[in-house]
Design a protein around this motif. Sequence first.
Motif, PDB file in Angstrom:
ATOM      1  N   GLY A  82       0.807  -1.221   0.000  1.00 49.51           N
ATOM      2  CA  GLY A  82       0.000   0.000   0.000  1.00 49.51           C
ATOM      3  C   GLY A  82       0.836   1.265   0.000  1.00 49.51           C
ATOM      4  N   LEU A  83       2.067   1.177   0.498  1.00 52.48           N
ATOM      5  CA  LEU A  83       2.936   2.353   0.498  1.00 52.48           C
ATOM      6  C   LEU A  83       3.505   2.677  -0.877  1.00 52.48           C
ATOM      7  CD1 LEU A  83       4.970   1.917   3.788  1.00 52.48           C
ATOM      8  CD2 LEU A  83       3.310   3.688   3.266  1.00 52.48           C
ATOM      9  N   ILE A  84       3.558   1.700  -1.756  1.00 59.53           N
ATOM     10  CA  ILE A  84       4.154   1.932  -3.076  1.00 59.53           C
ATOM     11  C   ILE A  84       3.376   2.985  -3.861  1.00 59.53           C
ATOM     12  CG2 ILE A  84       4.731   0.846  -5.284  1.00 59.53           C
ATOM     13  CD1 ILE A  84       5.367  -1.715  -3.651  1.00 59.53           C
ATOM     14  N   PRO A  85       2.040   2.876  -4.008  1.00 57.84           N
ATOM     15  CA  PRO A  85       1.344   3.950  -4.725  1.00 57.84           C
ATOM     16  C   PRO A  85       1.361   5.277  -3.970  1.00 57.84           C
ATOM     17  CG  PRO A  85      -0.204   2.220  -4.106  1.00 57.84           C
ATOM     18  CD  PRO A  85       1.146   1.763  -3.711  1.00 57.84           C
ATOM     19  N   MET A  86       1.431   5.223  -2.636  1.00 57.92           N
ATOM     20  CA  MET A  86       1.523   6.468  -1.865  1.00 57.92           C
ATOM     21  C   MET A  86       2.814   7.213  -2.183  1.00 57.92           C
ATOM     22  SD  MET A  86      -1.178   6.763  -0.237  1.00 57.92           S
ATOM     23  CE  MET A  86      -2.562   5.755   0.170  1.00 57.92           C
ATOM     24  N   GLY A  87       3.876   6.469  -2.446  1.00 59.95           N
ATOM     25  CA  GLY A  87       5.142   7.103  -2.817  1.00 59.95           C
ATOM     26  C   GLY A  87       5.044   7.854  -4.128  1.00 59.95           C
ATOM     27  N   PHE A  88       4.241   7.338  -5.057  1.00 57.63           N
ATOM     28  CA  PHE A  88       4.065   8.037  -6.328  1.00 57.63           C
ATOM     29  C   PHE A  88       3.235   9.302  -6.180  1.00 57.63           C
ATOM     30  CE2 PHE A  88       4.897   3.721  -8.129  1.00 57.63           C
ATOM     31  CZ  PHE A  88       6.059   4.069  -8.798  1.00 57.63           C
ATOM     32  N   MET A  89       2.437   9.381  -5.105  1.00 61.96           N
ATOM     33  CA  MET A  89       1.608  10.562  -4.888  1.00 61.96           C
ATOM     34  C   MET A  89       2.360  11.699  -4.202  1.00 61.96           C
ATOM     35  SD  MET A  89      -1.915   8.850  -3.680  1.00 61.96           S
ATOM     36  CE  MET A  89      -2.555   7.421  -4.498  1.00 61.96           C
ATOM     37  N   THR A  90       3.540  11.417  -3.683  1.00 62.81           N
ATOM     38  CA  THR A  90       4.341  12.442  -3.024  1.00 62.81           C
ATOM     39  C   THR A  90       5.094  13.234  -4.091  1.00 62.81           C
ATOM     40  OG1 THR A  90       4.635  10.936  -1.167  1.00 62.81           O
ATOM     41  CG2 THR A  90       6.099  12.826  -1.266  1.00 62.81           C
ATOM     42  N   PRO A  91       4.993  14.554  -4.083  1.00 60.24           N
ATOM     43  CA  PRO A  91       5.641  15.324  -5.150  1.00 60.24           C
ATOM     44  C   PRO A  91       7.175  15.283  -5.089  1.00 60.24           C
ATOM     45  CG  PRO A  91       4.540  16.779  -3.589  1.00 60.24           C
ATOM     46  CD  PRO A  91       4.207  15.388  -3.198  1.00 60.24           C
ATOM     47  N   ILE A  97      10.911   6.850  -1.493  1.00 64.21           N
ATOM     48  CA  ILE A  97       9.825   6.205  -0.751  1.00 64.21           C
ATOM     49  C   ILE A  97       9.408   4.918  -1.446  1.00 64.21           C
ATOM     50  CG2 ILE A  97       7.429   6.442   0.020  1.00 64.21           C
ATOM     51  CD1 ILE A  97       7.966   9.459   0.286  1.00 64.21           C
ATOM     52  N   VAL A  98       9.288   4.951  -2.762  1.00 63.66           N
ATOM     53  CA  VAL A  98       8.885   3.764  -3.516  1.00 63.66           C
ATOM     54  C   VAL A  98       9.947   2.674  -3.395  1.00 63.66           C
ATOM     55  CG1 VAL A  98       8.434   2.889  -5.841  1.00 63.66           C
ATOM     56  CG2 VAL A  98       7.400   5.021  -5.105  1.00 63.66           C
ATOM     57  N   LEU A  99      11.220   3.050  -3.484  1.00 64.65           N
ATOM     58  CA  LEU A  99      12.285   2.059  -3.386  1.00 64.65           C
ATOM     59  C   LEU A  99      12.329   1.388  -2.019  1.00 64.65           C
ATOM     60  CD1 LEU A  99      15.213   3.761  -5.339  1.00 64.65           C
ATOM     61  CD2 LEU A  99      13.785   1.845  -6.053  1.00 64.65           C
ATOM     62  N   THR A 100      12.162   2.170  -0.958  1.00 63.76           N
ATOM     63  CA  THR A 100      12.164   1.553   0.377  1.00 63.76           C
ATOM     64  C   THR A 100      10.916   0.689   0.576  1.00 63.76           C
ATOM     65  OG1 THR A 100      11.192   3.545   1.365  1.00 63.76           O
ATOM     66  CG2 THR A 100      13.596   3.324   1.451  1.00 63.76           C
TER      67      THR A 100
END
Length: 127
Positions: A82-91, A97-100
């Motif tokens: 669930g954190l992976i798409p949230m990382g894409f939403m961070t400008p 974030i996506v890598l971690t």
Amino acid sequence: MIKRVSLVVLSMVLAVVTLLVAAQYAVGKSVVSFDQPKALGISVAIVVLLFLPPMFLSFFENGVVKVINAAYQSIIVLSFIGLIPMGFMTPNGSLLIVLTAVAGTLISMISTVMAVRTRNVISSRHT
């Protein structure tokens, strides 16, 4: 046992690192950031507390306990996913974030598989 415990600890470290990276690139006032050190400390403490049950359950060899441990760790895997798409939403800093989150997903999946894996012990039978 050592592998199971070390994978849970590594997964916990990746969860804390992901939390700290997300706090570094906070996008609003209602999210955890380094501007609010008490809230950040509480969040890190909650993450560590949430990883204590699978760490404790990793010490046992019972099949039922292994299944409970795998079920608990599968929730952790879903959280990382669930954190992976949230990382894409961070400008800013979304790649980190996506890598971690991806690394946490992979390590947690391996940890879940290791939790239910059984040893193949060849027993000698005298027939």
